[in-house]
Design a protein around this motif. Structure first.
Motif, PDB file in Angstrom:
ATOM      1  N   SER A 168     -98.792  44.480 141.121  1.00  0.00           N
ATOM      2  CA  SER A 168     -99.956  45.349 141.268  1.00  0.00           C
ATOM      3  C   SER A 168    -101.201  44.669 140.719  1.00  0.00           C
ATOM      4  O   SER A 168    -101.124  43.716 139.934  1.00  0.00           O
ATOM      5  CB  SER A 168     -99.726  46.674 140.535  1.00  0.00           C
ATOM      6  N   CYS A 169    -102.346  45.191 141.123  1.00  0.00           N
ATOM      7  CA  CYS A 169    -103.617  44.673 140.610  1.00  0.00           C
ATOM      8  C   CYS A 169    -103.660  44.796 139.090  1.00  0.00           C
ATOM      9  O   CYS A 169    -104.116  43.876 138.400  1.00  0.00           O
ATOM     10  CB  CYS A 169    -104.771  45.450 141.257  1.00  0.00           C
ATOM     11  N   GLU A 170    -103.185  45.918 138.582  1.00  0.00           N
ATOM     12  CA  GLU A 170    -103.195  46.116 137.124  1.00  0.00           C
ATOM     13  C   GLU A 170    -102.296  45.105 136.421  1.00  0.00           C
ATOM     14  O   GLU A 170    -102.658  44.547 135.372  1.00  0.00           O
ATOM     15  CB  GLU A 170    -102.742  47.549 136.789  1.00  0.00           C
ATOM     16  N   ASP A 171    -101.108  44.851 136.977  1.00  0.00           N
ATOM     17  CA  ASP A 171    -100.180  43.879 136.382  1.00  0.00           C
ATOM     18  C   ASP A 171    -100.798  42.478 136.372  1.00  0.00           C
ATOM     19  O   ASP A 171    -100.690  41.742 135.378  1.00  0.00           O
ATOM     20  CB  ASP A 171     -98.862  43.847 137.159  1.00  0.00           C
ATOM     21  N   LYS A 172    -101.409  42.106 137.489  1.00  0.00           N
ATOM     22  CA  LYS A 172    -102.024  40.783 137.585  1.00  0.00           C
ATOM     23  C   LYS A 172    -103.201  40.659 136.618  1.00  0.00           C
ATOM     24  O   LYS A 172    -103.377  39.620 135.961  1.00  0.00           O
ATOM     25  CB  LYS A 172    -102.478  40.522 139.021  1.00  0.00           C
ATOM     26  N   LEU A 181    -105.816  38.726 143.459  1.00  0.00           N
ATOM     27  CA  LEU A 181    -105.956  39.595 142.293  1.00  0.00           C
ATOM     28  C   LEU A 181    -106.010  41.069 142.682  1.00  0.00           C
ATOM     29  O   LEU A 181    -105.366  41.907 142.051  1.00  0.00           O
ATOM     30  CB  LEU A 181    -107.217  39.220 141.511  1.00  0.00           C
ATOM     31  N   PHE A 182    -106.740  41.381 143.730  1.00  0.00           N
ATOM     32  CA  PHE A 182    -106.931  42.773 144.119  1.00  0.00           C
ATOM     33  C   PHE A 182    -105.944  43.250 145.195  1.00  0.00           C
ATOM     34  O   PHE A 182    -106.046  44.386 145.663  1.00  0.00           O
ATOM     35  CB  PHE A 182    -108.363  42.979 144.626  1.00  0.00           C
ATOM     36  N   ASN A 183    -105.006  42.378 145.598  1.00  0.00           N
ATOM     37  CA  ASN A 183    -104.087  42.725 146.694  1.00  0.00           C
ATOM     38  C   ASN A 183    -104.872  43.188 147.916  1.00  0.00           C
ATOM     39  O   ASN A 183    -104.543  44.186 148.566  1.00  0.00           O
ATOM     40  CB  ASN A 183    -103.095  43.810 146.257  1.00  0.00           C
ATOM     41  N   MET A 184    -105.902  42.439 148.239  1.00  0.00           N
ATOM     42  CA  MET A 184    -106.856  42.806 149.286  1.00  0.00           C
ATOM     43  C   MET A 184    -106.932  41.686 150.315  1.00  0.00           C
ATOM     44  O   MET A 184    -106.946  40.513 149.971  1.00  0.00           O
ATOM     45  CB  MET A 184    -108.238  43.030 148.641  1.00  0.00           C
ATOM     46  N   ARG A 185    -106.976  42.035 151.579  1.00  0.00           N
ATOM     47  CA  ARG A 185    -107.102  41.042 152.636  1.00  0.00           C
ATOM     48  C   ARG A 185    -108.222  41.448 153.593  1.00  0.00           C
ATOM     49  O   ARG A 185    -108.589  42.624 153.662  1.00  0.00           O
ATOM     50  CB  ARG A 185    -105.783  40.893 153.404  1.00  0.00           C
ATOM     51  N   GLY A 186    -108.741  40.474 154.336  1.00  0.00           N
ATOM     52  CA  GLY A 186    -109.809  40.743 155.283  1.00  0.00           C
ATOM     53  C   GLY A 186    -109.756  39.770 156.437  1.00  0.00           C
ATOM     54  O   GLY A 186    -108.727  39.152 156.711  1.00  0.00           O
ATOM     55  N   ASN A 187    -110.887  39.584 157.087  1.00  0.00           N
ATOM     56  CA  ASN A 187    -110.923  38.703 158.257  1.00  0.00           C
ATOM     57  C   ASN A 187    -112.292  38.040 158.375  1.00  0.00           C
ATOM     58  O   ASN A 187    -112.850  37.941 159.466  1.00  0.00           O
ATOM     59  CB  ASN A 187    -110.598  39.493 159.529  1.00  0.00           C
ATOM     60  N   ARG A 210    -100.977  31.078 138.690  1.00  0.00           N
ATOM     61  CA  ARG A 210    -100.306  32.379 138.773  1.00  0.00           C
ATOM     62  C   ARG A 210     -99.920  32.704 140.214  1.00  0.00           C
ATOM     63  O   ARG A 210     -98.797  33.121 140.497  1.00  0.00           O
ATOM     64  CB  ARG A 210    -101.227  33.477 138.233  1.00  0.00           C
ATOM     65  N   LYS A 211    -100.841  32.528 141.155  1.00  0.00           N
ATOM     66  CA  LYS A 211    -100.538  32.903 142.539  1.00  0.00           C
ATOM     67  C   LYS A 211     -99.636  31.886 143.230  1.00  0.00           C
ATOM     68  O   LYS A 211     -99.032  32.199 144.262  1.00  0.00           O
ATOM     69  CB  LYS A 211    -101.822  33.122 143.349  1.00  0.00           C
ATOM     70  N   ALA A 212     -99.522  30.688 142.672  1.00  0.00           N
ATOM     71  CA  ALA A 212     -98.632  29.680 143.254  1.00  0.00           C
ATOM     72  C   ALA A 212     -97.168  30.030 143.047  1.00  0.00           C
ATOM     73  O   ALA A 212     -96.312  29.612 143.833  1.00  0.00           O
ATOM     74  CB  ALA A 212     -98.926  28.308 142.647  1.00  0.00           C
ATOM     75  N   TYR A 257     -96.795   6.404 155.610  1.00  0.00           N
ATOM     76  CA  TYR A 257     -97.782   7.331 156.175  1.00  0.00           C
ATOM     77  C   TYR A 257     -98.854   7.592 155.128  1.00  0.00           C
ATOM     78  O   TYR A 257     -98.580   7.616 153.927  1.00  0.00           O
ATOM     79  CB  TYR A 257     -97.134   8.647 156.624  1.00  0.00           C
ATOM     80  N   ARG A 258    -100.093   7.768 155.593  1.00  0.00           N
ATOM     81  CA  ARG A 258    -101.235   7.841 154.676  1.00  0.00           C
ATOM     82  C   ARG A 258    -101.685   9.277 154.460  1.00  0.00           C
ATOM     83  O   ARG A 258    -102.835   9.638 154.693  1.00  0.00           O
ATOM     84  CB  ARG A 258    -102.374   6.980 155.212  1.00  0.00           C
ATOM     85  N   HIS A 259    -100.763  10.104 154.060  1.00  0.00           N
ATOM     86  CA  HIS A 259    -101.105  11.458 153.637  1.00  0.00           C
ATOM     87  C   HIS A 259    -100.038  11.912 152.654  1.00  0.00           C
ATOM     88  O   HIS A 259     -98.990  11.282 152.501  1.00  0.00           O
ATOM     89  CB  HIS A 259    -101.224  12.418 154.827  1.00  0.00           C
ATOM     90  N   GLY A 260    -100.309  12.992 151.966  1.00  0.00           N
ATOM     91  CA  GLY A 260     -99.342  13.521 151.026  1.00  0.00           C
ATOM     92  C   GLY A 260     -98.103  14.009 151.747  1.00  0.00           C
ATOM     93  O   GLY A 260     -98.115  14.291 152.954  1.00  0.00           O
ATOM     94  N   THR A 261     -97.032  14.152 150.999  1.00  0.00           N
ATOM     95  CA  THR A 261     -95.777  14.625 151.580  1.00  0.00           C
ATOM     96  C   THR A 261     -95.679  16.135 151.540  1.00  0.00           C
ATOM     97  O   THR A 261     -95.001  16.739 152.376  1.00  0.00           O
ATOM     98  CB  THR A 261     -94.586  13.999 150.837  1.00  0.00           C
ATOM     99  N   GLY A 262     -96.355  16.772 150.592  1.00  0.00           N
ATOM    100  CA  GLY A 262     -96.227  18.221 150.487  1.00  0.00           C
ATOM    101  C   GLY A 262     -97.416  18.885 149.840  1.00  0.00           C
ATOM    102  O   GLY A 262     -98.032  18.337 148.920  1.00  0.00           O
ATOM    103  N   HIS A 263     -97.753  20.083 150.322  1.00  0.00           N
ATOM    104  CA  HIS A 263     -98.822  20.896 149.740  1.00  0.00           C
ATOM    105  C   HIS A 263     -98.295  22.305 149.522  1.00  0.00           C
ATOM    106  O   HIS A 263     -97.367  22.753 150.208  1.00  0.00           O
ATOM    107  CB  HIS A 263    -100.044  20.939 150.675  1.00  0.00           C
ATOM    108  N   GLY A 264     -98.872  23.015 148.586  1.00  0.00           N
ATOM    109  CA  GLY A 264     -98.503  24.399 148.365  1.00  0.00           C
ATOM    110  C   GLY A 264     -98.971  25.278 149.514  1.00  0.00           C
ATOM    111  O   GLY A 264     -99.906  24.936 150.239  1.00  0.00           O
ATOM    112  N   VAL A 265     -98.327  26.430 149.665  1.00  0.00           N
ATOM    113  CA  VAL A 265     -98.671  27.379 150.729  1.00  0.00           C
ATOM    114  C   VAL A 265     -98.784  28.772 150.107  1.00  0.00           C
ATOM    115  O   VAL A 265     -97.915  29.194 149.340  1.00  0.00           O
ATOM    116  CB  VAL A 265     -97.612  27.382 151.852  1.00  0.00           C
ATOM    117  N   GLY A 266     -99.842  29.480 150.466  1.00  0.00           N
ATOM    118  CA  GLY A 266    -100.073  30.805 149.912  1.00  0.00           C
ATOM    119  C   GLY A 266     -99.256  31.883 150.599  1.00  0.00           C
ATOM    120  O   GLY A 266     -98.637  31.667 151.638  1.00  0.00           O
ATOM    121  N   ASP A 267     -99.286  33.070 150.011  1.00  0.00           N
ATOM    122  CA  ASP A 267     -98.608  34.238 150.560  1.00  0.00           C
ATOM    123  C   ASP A 267     -99.644  35.095 151.268  1.00  0.00           C
ATOM    124  O   ASP A 267    -100.379  35.850 150.633  1.00  0.00           O
ATOM    125  CB  ASP A 267     -97.940  35.029 149.430  1.00  0.00           C
TER     126      ASP A 267
END
Length: 589
Positions: free
Chosen positions: A162-166, A193-199, A292-294, A457-467
């Motif tokens: 929840s927002c409060e927990d975070k 933080l706010f559990n909010m999404r948009g576009n 935290r979000k990772a 290869y001239r790039h990283g092997t891995g990156h994090g991905v969000g939820d």
């Protein structure tokens, strides 16, 4: 350019800098913020323009060299190929050219505080200066698109998420560092933080906003029209005070007076950083939200697994369709990408692509971040390799997958190279390691089959991905090269990360194979806590492109186990034709 130079003259600006960023340092920006595209005509997503009295330059990276050369042709704008030998970065270029008394200008909302500090220090040595209070493009862009203001929507509140927990967790981090206020400008951090999404940005479901977190109060600055009565009520019930988006610049100076403030100057824009002068002190390190979000919770990971099953169904259906239809109807890079999008749209909960699709045929596959346009759109034929790097946002989570497939009979070299990349992907996914390792410790597992052959290869092997956030998320990464000044990030349980080795032969083809994985705990014994990965992506590899004789017993077991899992997971969702195709391509070797 003429109008801009007239404005520069009136403002006594000798060099004007036009970045690609919005006010939040976002990877993708809305149409309103595409000032660099407006002034140069270059449509790539990354680049910086500099304009002066009798010239102009555009800086961009290797993904866009060919596109930039074409779009800048005849414009009088010089292309500066970033990363090439002898090509200075923008700050070094300005340091070399500017003389005493000259002034550079930029809209301070579109550059980070740390970037401006570095540039300012460099120019001061030359007796030159930089101003961050000059927004000139808006004065001449008469048909500028309006700033996006899409309705926001809220994620359900789940115990521990929840927002409060975070907020409680973030305040613990602030207390540990002795900070009174935390200033947030990164859109994905605020959304988390706010559990909010948009576009409001392309390919990332976030809303334009700033936030200020105190030890007792918390405020969000966002566009009022983006809120309905319901979403406004939800935020207020979560203890959030709502202010208008533009008020942050007026109110921040007073809010920070005599306070100890936490603000990431690599993220915070220079205009906002200028409002912190009255603070007692400023902690400039990265936001506590980044780590935290990772780390995803158990309930998040279950939703993310569900998203990958849906995505696996869509991509597998597309691969089956492609193998059936190639050579029988006209298919191009762009139409293939649209067809894959159709399969994803058919999945319940699908929202949007998580990044611009890369559908790269033959030699285009050797361009690491190729993006097809009407001029480059190549027709596919029943021969050669097709590299497909695509992803999606579903209500359940975010995906990112790369598959390279053979559209005909691959030759021996193609199969050898494909198999080397596959071995690297499988071996990294099978890694077992002590807690405390970072991606720098593991990268060699993916590269070793290529390095043994003198390839890379001239790039990283891995990156994090969000939820349901950015598809490229820090701080975790898998790469072999250490970045000076940056601490290696320990891989924690719950971190989602990509596994994407590749190989690129200029003018011939490219191969990349990417799965997403989640870091998990394994056994704990006298030697310590062991860790490993669970593969999330559920899509088969192309059996026809594999040189089976190059796989040892371990490789074969890893591939068979993965393909068995893919088949068992996806077959309930496929029709008879698709299920039969999947059974054949995933049969044991």
């Amino acid at each position: 350019m003429k109008q801009l130079r007239n404005e520069m003259k009136r403002q006594e600006i000798d060099y004007y800098i036009v970045p690609s960023d919005d006010f939040h340092g976002s990877e993708y920006v809305g149409e309103y913020f595409k000032c660099r595209q407006f002034i140069t005509g270059f449509t790539g997503s990354s680049g910086t323009a500099v304009i002066w009295k009798d010239g102009a330059g555009l800086w961009t990276d290797g993904r866009y060299f060919l596109q930039a050369e074409e779009q800048l042709s005849g414009s009088g704008i010089t292309l500066f190929k970033m990363g090439e030998a002898g090509v200075p970065a923008v700050p070094e270029f300005l340091e070399q050219r500017m003389g005493a008394g000259e002034c550079a200008g930029v809209d301070g909302r579109t550059v980070s505080a740390s970037w401006i500090r570095r540039l300012s220090e460099m120019l001061e040595k030359k007796g030159a200066s930089v101003r961050t209070d000059v927004e000139l493009i808006g004065k001449i862009w008469n048909d500028r698109p309006p700033r996006s203001c899409s309705p926001v929507w809220m994620l359900p509140e789940i115990q521990g998420e929840s927002c409060e927990d975070k907020t409680e967790l973030i305040r613990c981090d602030m207390k540990r560092e002795g900070c009174d206020l935390l200033i947030l400008s990164s859109l994905d951090e605020i959304a988390w933080l706010f559990n909010m999404r948009g576009n409001d940005t392309a390919c990332c479901p976030v809303a334009l906003a700033y936030a200020v977190v105190g030890m007792q109060e918390i405020a969000v600055y966002m566009q009022e029209k983006a809120l309905t009565k319901e979403t406004r009520s939800v935020l207020q019930k979560r203890g959030v005070c709502i202010h208008d988006y533009e008020q942050i610049y007026e109110e921040l100076s007073a809010a920070v007076q005599d306070k100890t403030v936490w603000a990431d100057h690599d993220q915070l824009n220079a205009a906002l950083a200028g409002r912190l002068k009255g603070a007692a002190s400023v902690l400039e390190q990265e936001s506590p939200i980044l780590k935290r979000k990772a780390v995803k919770s158990r309930s998040q990971l279950q939703r993310i697994r569900d998203a990958h099953v849906k995505d696996g169904v869509a991509v597998t259906r597309f691969l089956c369709w492609l193998k059936d239809h190639i050579g029988h109807e006209r298919i191009t890079e762009i139409s293939a990408a649209k067809k894959l999008e159709e399969f994803r749209r058919a999945q319940e909960g699908y929202l949007m692509p998580s990044f611009e699709p890369i559908m790269a045929y033959r030699e285009h596959g050797a361009i690491v971040h190729y993006a097809a346009d009407m001029a480059s759109d190549m027709e596919l034929a029943p021969e050669g390799l097709l590299l497909m790097d695509t992803g999606a946002h579903y209500r359940e989570g975010t995906t990112d997958i790369t598959r390279t497939v053979s559209l005909g009979q691959p030759d021996a070299q193609q199969k050898m190279h494909y198999t080397m990349v596959l071995k690297g992907n499988l071996r990294l996914a099978a890694a077992k390691f002590q807690y405390g390792c970072s991606g720098e410790n593991l990268d060699i597992l993916a590269r070793q089959p290529l390095w043994n052959a003198g390839l890379d290869y001239r790039h990283g092997t891995g990156h994090g991905v969000g939820d349901l956030l950015s598809v490229h998320e820090g701080p975790q990464a898998i790469r072999w090269r250490h970045i000076r000044g940056k601490e290696a990030v320990v891989l924690e349980e719950g971190m989602v990360i990509s596994d994407e080795p590749g190989l690129y032969l200029h003018g011939k083809y490219g191969i990349r194979l990417e799965n997403l994985m989640v870091c998990e705990k394994r056994e704990k014994n006298a030697y310590g806590q062991f860790m490993g990965f669970e593969v999330l992506t559920m899509v088969p590899f192309d059996r026809e492109a594999i040189a089976l004789e190059l796989l040892d017993g371990t490789d074969r077991k890893l591939l068979n186990d993965y393909h068995r899992h893919v088949y068992e997971t996806l077959v309930p969702y496929l029709d008879k034709r698709e299920a039969a195709w999947l059974k054949e391509i995933t049969k044991e070797i």
